[in-house]
Design a protein around this motif. Structure first.
Motif, PDB file in Angstrom:
ATOM      1  N   ARG A 148      38.194 -22.385 -39.520  1.00  0.00           N
ATOM      2  CA  ARG A 148      39.351 -21.546 -39.167  1.00  0.00           C
ATOM      3  C   ARG A 148      38.890 -20.157 -38.729  1.00  0.00           C
ATOM      4  N   PHE A 300      47.235 -23.434 -43.148  1.00  0.00           N
ATOM      5  CA  PHE A 300      46.262 -22.918 -42.186  1.00  0.00           C
ATOM      6  C   PHE A 300      46.934 -22.607 -40.846  1.00  0.00           C
ATOM      7  N   LEU A 304      47.107 -19.117 -39.095  1.00  0.00           N
ATOM      8  CA  LEU A 304      46.542 -18.876 -37.763  1.00  0.00           C
ATOM      9  C   LEU A 304      47.585 -18.216 -36.856  1.00  0.00           C
TER      10      LEU A 304
END
Ligand code: ADP
Length: 706
Positions: A148, A300, A304
């Motif tokens: 990530r 996630f 993001l």
């Protein structure tokens, strides 16, 4: 679990009582099932690490039967190259740590251990717990996080590589779409009027684009603005689930575009106006759509999106700064261009003005050089600041020689002395005209007519004067010829006129016979006319004599009072005849003069004053001392003289009224003779007058001291 007797030290067996052995056995029996069912691997090892006993979990961990395990040692399973040398079987300290076991099963496994030394003589308790899965999970998570971070920095880098907002937005949607594998990612800008617009989009080819689509205000109520401005993120797994709480309009919209799931992240701008408290304002939304099916958005993905929305905020701030900077640069450039233009204009104007000035100077020079007269400008220090070429022709001095020179330097002391009075007059603001005699470079004498016109500035201060000098020698020569002619004629006329006059006088006495009344009247007219003719002839001859320089003034010291009394006495009869009172205030002043001529001048002025006064008026004759000179004044209360005649009457045959000669018996030569007499005495004569109130004629004579 039964310890092997061969490893049991003899001393343990020896020193125990039967009771204690029985209690021990019963505890063992109790512990046995616990050990066998324990999740952790539990074993007893000796000082060399040989397995003395092991529970079921231990056998499973090492992948061996108990029998096989008891033939092995712990070090056989430890991955030596894995930095686990820390496990020490010789120590009396309890140890805990982690180990990597090899040669046990198909894959190495990570264990957590605890070693409790000497639970039995030379027997150490080893407890192992398999932590491979936990480790793998942590490792997985770390890996994911690394990915990530890498993805995020990759996208951030791409965003940062541009300063162009449009490009940044495009990169963001493209990258987010790629990473999230979303069907559509877009940026929706909230406009100040509450409406909105899709300004950037990345969409898979099978789905319709909604780029540039505009949305009405209702789609996005004010309440949502507030929530989003506070940073709220909305992850909608299934838009058709009533819990999603979509507004009416949006339901239509999601149906139309077949949207199943949405992820919405606000793009917030931190506004800080001129140092005042900052506040957040919603600029727009970063939105991901899933069209194929509902989708559960994981943390996630939320993270993001959130972080990229923050990046967009930063980019927005930078873009605005850049825009402001560009605006400032633009304004400044425009200002500079303006300044440059006006500077150029100014330079141009100045050049044009200079060219025009040069041209007009050139023209002025051409004109002044073409004229056969001396033209000059003299400053208040009596120094030449301009002169034309005629100066060179006349005096043989170049403009360079003359520029900056004093008048006296150019004209010489004697000539300058004659000029001085008029120069002073011009520098005190009066326009003056006079005649002078100059000597040219070739030695020739010339008569000149000079006019000085003062130059005054805005404050009426005299800065200098313009001088115009023209050659009047030819005119003077003609005048001389004319004068000589008149003088000759007058001379020739005088003798017959005198005898004519005498004859008329005798006739008038009646001694030669009486005349009729008409004859008597005619005789009187003839006598009067003859008398005037005689006066005229005498005046002409006087003037001619004085002008020719043949008469030398016999100057001696006299008391001014004597002249005044004599002149008054001489004119008393005429005054009485005209009914005019003559007042004299004799002044004791020693003057340097020719008595006869000064008396002539005085009587002339008194006779004019009486002539032009009305009966009952008074005429005054006064004198006063000036600086190095005496000033005589003849004042009357008569008709006065117009201003434009005050100078002219000193010229020959000039009368204010041409009938004066007939009416007043004048010749028009009296004042001319007076001026000549006074000038011969180095004095000045002038007239002042107020029409209807009277006139004053003044002249100066040098005093003895002067
Ligand atoms: P005239 O013999 O004609 O008096 P002058 O030269 O003495 O000649 O004077 C010239 C002219 O000046 C006169 O004709 C008259 O017009 C004028 N004038 C002279 N003195 C006076 C005065 N005191 N008052 C008025 N006008 C005068």
């Amino acid at each position: 679990m039964a310890p092997r007797s061969s490893h049991q030290p003899a001393s343990t067996r020896k020193g125990k009582s039967k009771t204690r052995s029985a209690a021990g056995r019963s505890r063992k029996r109790l512990l046995q099932p616990l050990l066998e069912n324990a999740q952790d691997a539990i074993a007893l090892v000796d000082d060399a690490g040989r397995f003395l006993d092991a529970n079921l979990a231990a056998c499973q961990l090492f992948g061996l039967s108990r029998q096989a395990l008891l033939e092995r040692t712990l070090p056989d399973f430890i991955d030596a190259g894995n930095g686990h040398e820390g496990l020490n079987l010789q120590t009396s300290q309890r140890q805990i740590g982690e180990l990597r076991l090899v040669n046990s099963g198909p894959v190495p496994c990570e264990v957590e251990y605890s070693l409790t030394p000497a639970v039995l003589p030379h027997g150490h308790l080893l407890v192992l717990r398999d932590i491979s899965r936990r480790k793998a999970a942590i490792e997985d998570e770390l890996q994911r996080q690394r990915q990530r971070v890498e993805l995020f920095s990759e996208v951030t880098l791409k965003i940062r590589q541009s300063l162009q907002l449009k490009e940044i937005l495009h990169t963001t949607v493209t990258e987010v779409q790629r990473i999230l594998r979303a069907d559509r990612v877009l940026i929706y800008q909230v406009l100040p009027d509450g409406t909105g617009k899709t300004i950037s989009e990345a969409v898979l080819p099978n789905y319709p684009t909604i780029l540039d689509m505009e949305f009405p205000e209702e789609v996005f109520p004010e309440a949502y603005h507030q929530l989003y401005a506070q940073g709220r993120v909305r992850a909608i797994t299934d838009v058709h689930n009533p819990a999603a709480g979509l507004s009416e309009c949006l339901v239509d919209f999601v149906n139309q575009f077949d949207i199943k799931a949405k992820l919405i992240v606000p793009i917030v701008q931190n506004l800080n106006h001129n140092g005042s408290a900052s506040h957040n304002q919603l600029w727009g939304l970063l939105i991901a759509h899933q069209c194929r099916s509902p989708r559960h958005w994981v943390d996630f993905e939320l993270e993001l999106m959130q972080q990229l929305a923050d990046q967009i905020s930063i980019a927005l701030a930078q873009a605005q700064l850049l825009e402001r900077l560009e605006e400032i640069v633009e304004v400044r450039t425009a200002e500079l261009q303006d300044a440059n233009r006006s500077l150029k204009q100014e330079i141009n104007d100045r050049k044009q003005a200079e060219a025009a000035l040069r041209q007009s100077e050139e023209q002025l020079r051409l004109i002044t050089n073409a004229l056969p007269v001396l033209i000059a400008y003299v400053d208040d220090q009596q120094q030449y600041r301009f002169n034309n070429n005629a100066y060179f022709d006349w005096l043989g001095k170049s403009p360079g020689d003359i520029y900056g020179s004093h008048l006296q330097q150019v004209w010489g002391a004697a000539c300058y002395q004659r000029m001085q009075f008029y120069v002073d007059s011009a520098l005190s603001g009066h326009t003056v005209t006079y005649e002078n005699e100059i000597t040219l470079a070739n030695g020739n004498q010339r008569s000149v007519d000079v006019t000085y016109v003062p130059h005054l500035d805005d404050q009426n201060t005299v800065k200098g004067f313009f001088a115009l000098t023209s050659d009047i020698s030819d005119r003077k020569a003609i005048e001389r010829m004319k004068d000589e002619f008149i003088s000759v004629v007058s001379h020739e006329l005088r003798t017959p006129l005198t005898s004519l006059h005498s004859a008329l006088k005798i006739l008038a006495t009646g001694r030669l016979g009486s005349l009729s009344i008409d004859g008597q009247q005619m005789l009187e007219i003839a006598d009067e006319s003859t008398e005037r003719l005689v006066r005229l002839v005498n005046n002409v001859l006087d003037l001619q004599r004085i002008e020719s320089g043949k008469v030398i003034m016999d100057r001696q010291a006299h008391n001014a009072a004597d002249f005044m009394i004599q002149a008054a006495e001489a004119m008393q009869a005429m005054a009485q005849q005209h009914g005019v009172t003559l007042v004299t205030q004799p002044q004791e002043l020693m003057i340097w003069a020719d008595a006869d001529y000064i008396l002539q001048a005085l009587t002339n002025l008194l006779s004019n004053a009486i002539k032009f006064s009305a009966p009952g008026d008074t005429v005054w004759l006064t004198a006063e001392a000036g600086q190095d000179e005496a000033v005589f004044r003849v004042r009357d209360e008569g008709q006065g003289i117009p201003a434009d005649h005050l100078e002219r009457i000193f010229e020959r045959f000039q009368q204010v009224d041409s009938s004066d000669s007939r009416k007043k018996g004048g010749t028009g030569l009296g004042l001319t003779i007076c001026r000549k007499i006074i000038e011969q005495h180095e004095g000045r004569i002038w007239a002042e007058s107020t029409l209807g109130q009277g006139s004053t004629f003044s002249f100066t004579l040098p005093t003895l001291q002067g």
